[in-house]
Motif scaffolding. Sequence first.
Motif, short mmCIF file in Angstrom:
data_model
loop_
_atom_site.label_atom_id
_atom_site.label_comp_id
_atom_site.label_asym_id
_atom_site.label_seq_id
_atom_site.Cartn_x
_atom_site.Cartn_y
_atom_site.Cartn_z
N ILE A 1 0.82 -1.22 0.00
CA ILE A 1 0.00 0.00 0.00
C ILE A 1 0.85 1.26 0.00
O ILE A 1 0.34 2.34 -0.31
CB ILE A 1 -1.02 0.03 1.16
CG1 ILE A 1 -0.33 0.09 2.50
CG2 ILE A 1 -1.98 -1.13 1.09
CD1 ILE A 1 -1.28 0.47 3.62
N THR A 2 2.13 1.14 0.36
CA THR A 2 3.02 2.29 0.24
C THR A 2 3.23 2.63 -1.22
O THR A 2 3.34 3.80 -1.60
CB THR A 2 4.36 2.01 0.92
OG1 THR A 2 4.15 1.77 2.32
CG2 THR A 2 5.30 3.20 0.79
N LYS A 3 3.26 1.61 -2.07
CA LYS A 3 3.40 1.83 -3.51
C LYS A 3 2.10 2.34 -4.11
O LYS A 3 2.10 3.19 -5.01
CB LYS A 3 3.82 0.54 -4.21
CG LYS A 3 5.22 0.07 -3.83
CD LYS A 3 5.53 -1.28 -4.46
CE LYS A 3 6.89 -1.79 -4.02
NZ LYS A 3 7.17 -3.16 -4.53
N ASP A 4 0.97 1.82 -3.64
CA ASP A 4 -0.34 2.20 -4.18
C ASP A 4 -1.41 1.81 -3.16
O ASP A 4 -1.62 0.62 -2.92
CB ASP A 4 -0.60 1.50 -5.51
CG ASP A 4 -1.95 1.87 -6.12
OD1 ASP A 4 -2.67 2.70 -5.53
OD2 ASP A 4 -2.29 1.32 -7.18
N ILE A 5 -2.08 2.79 -2.57
CA ILE A 5 -3.04 2.46 -1.52
C ILE A 5 -4.21 1.64 -2.04
O ILE A 5 -4.93 1.01 -1.26
CB ILE A 5 -3.56 3.71 -0.78
CG1 ILE A 5 -4.34 4.64 -1.71
CG2 ILE A 5 -2.43 4.44 -0.08
CD1 ILE A 5 -5.06 5.75 -0.97
N GLN A 6 -4.41 1.62 -3.38
CA GLN A 6 -5.49 0.80 -3.92
C GLN A 6 -5.19 -0.69 -3.80
O GLN A 6 -6.07 -1.53 -4.02
CB GLN A 6 -5.79 1.18 -5.36
CG GLN A 6 -6.37 2.59 -5.49
CD GLN A 6 -7.15 2.78 -6.78
OE1 GLN A 6 -8.38 2.70 -6.78
NE2 GLN A 6 -6.45 3.04 -7.86
N LYS B 1 -12.11 10.29 -7.69
CA LYS B 1 -11.41 10.45 -8.96
C LYS B 1 -10.01 9.83 -8.89
O LYS B 1 -9.54 9.23 -9.86
CB LYS B 1 -11.31 11.93 -9.32
CG LYS B 1 -12.64 12.62 -9.51
CD LYS B 1 -12.45 14.12 -9.71
CE LYS B 1 -13.79 14.85 -9.77
NZ LYS B 1 -13.59 16.31 -9.88
N LEU B 2 -9.35 9.99 -7.74
CA LEU B 2 -7.99 9.50 -7.58
C LEU B 2 -7.94 7.97 -7.43
O LEU B 2 -7.05 7.32 -7.97
CB LEU B 2 -7.34 10.13 -6.34
CG LEU B 2 -6.85 11.57 -6.45
CD1 LEU B 2 -6.42 12.06 -5.07
CD2 LEU B 2 -5.69 11.65 -7.42
N TYR B 3 -8.90 7.43 -6.66
CA TYR B 3 -8.87 6.01 -6.31
C TYR B 3 -10.25 5.38 -6.53
O TYR B 3 -10.93 4.99 -5.57
CB TYR B 3 -8.48 5.84 -4.84
CG TYR B 3 -7.29 6.66 -4.39
CD1 TYR B 3 -6.01 6.36 -4.82
CD2 TYR B 3 -7.45 7.74 -3.51
CE1 TYR B 3 -4.91 7.09 -4.40
CE2 TYR B 3 -6.37 8.48 -3.08
CZ TYR B 3 -5.10 8.16 -3.52
OH TYR B 3 -4.02 8.89 -3.10
N PRO B 4 -10.70 5.29 -7.77
CA PRO B 4 -12.08 4.84 -8.03
C PRO B 4 -12.40 3.45 -7.48
O PRO B 4 -13.45 3.26 -6.85
CB PRO B 4 -12.18 4.88 -9.56
CG PRO B 4 -10.76 4.88 -10.05
CD PRO B 4 -9.98 5.61 -9.02
#
Length: 215
Positions: A120-125, A197-200
């Motif tokens: 999640i540090t790389k991408d919280i999605q 918008k950032l994390y659909p």
Amino acid sequence: MSIIKATQQEQDNFFWKVIEESNEQKDCDWEDYDQDEHIDQMIDTLSKTDKDHLVVFEKVMQQQLYKLYTAEMAELYIIINNEFEVEEGVIDFDDSISDDAFIYFRCWILLKGKDFVDAITKDIQAFVNGEYSFDIGDCDGEELLYVADLANEEMNGVEESEEIRDIIYEGYPNVVGYDDVEVKMNREVKGGTELQKLYPELVEEICDVRSDVEE
């Protein structure tokens, strides 16, 4: 060689080993996870080491909390914890953040282990990539903050000690404290309707789960 003189990588490895090996549910369904048991096991494990190991655990914990002091992690906090409204498919979040609650949230993240933190540090999605399944009803890991001192109390038969924390504050000036109010984030935290918008995918899935629980 004393762990105090070990490399940063070796110290990091020790921290994550304590976190992960103290979690008896690490290889099971996270629905069986008991945070209190996890914390108690960490305290018991550390109480069987020595003061240098307690100092290293505390130091690395504070370093890891600092690494998670990012706008992205704050946005994950908002999505999981804050009130939201939905109008014509647009999700609007209350974007207020309590300083203390954000510290406890980052502790909760650390308790999930190194692989999850790295993801999640790389991408919280990555929170909703299908590899993880956590109870988001209570995302407060405050007790992690006291593990080293509680282990010290158990090890030495003392009460209400903050000795280990004080050693970090006084002896490691380069370690940024988790409650240092002067620390700045990497960018401005987004809120309101911007998060969708950032994390659909993340917003849709988390909000669906939260709506089901509230019903």
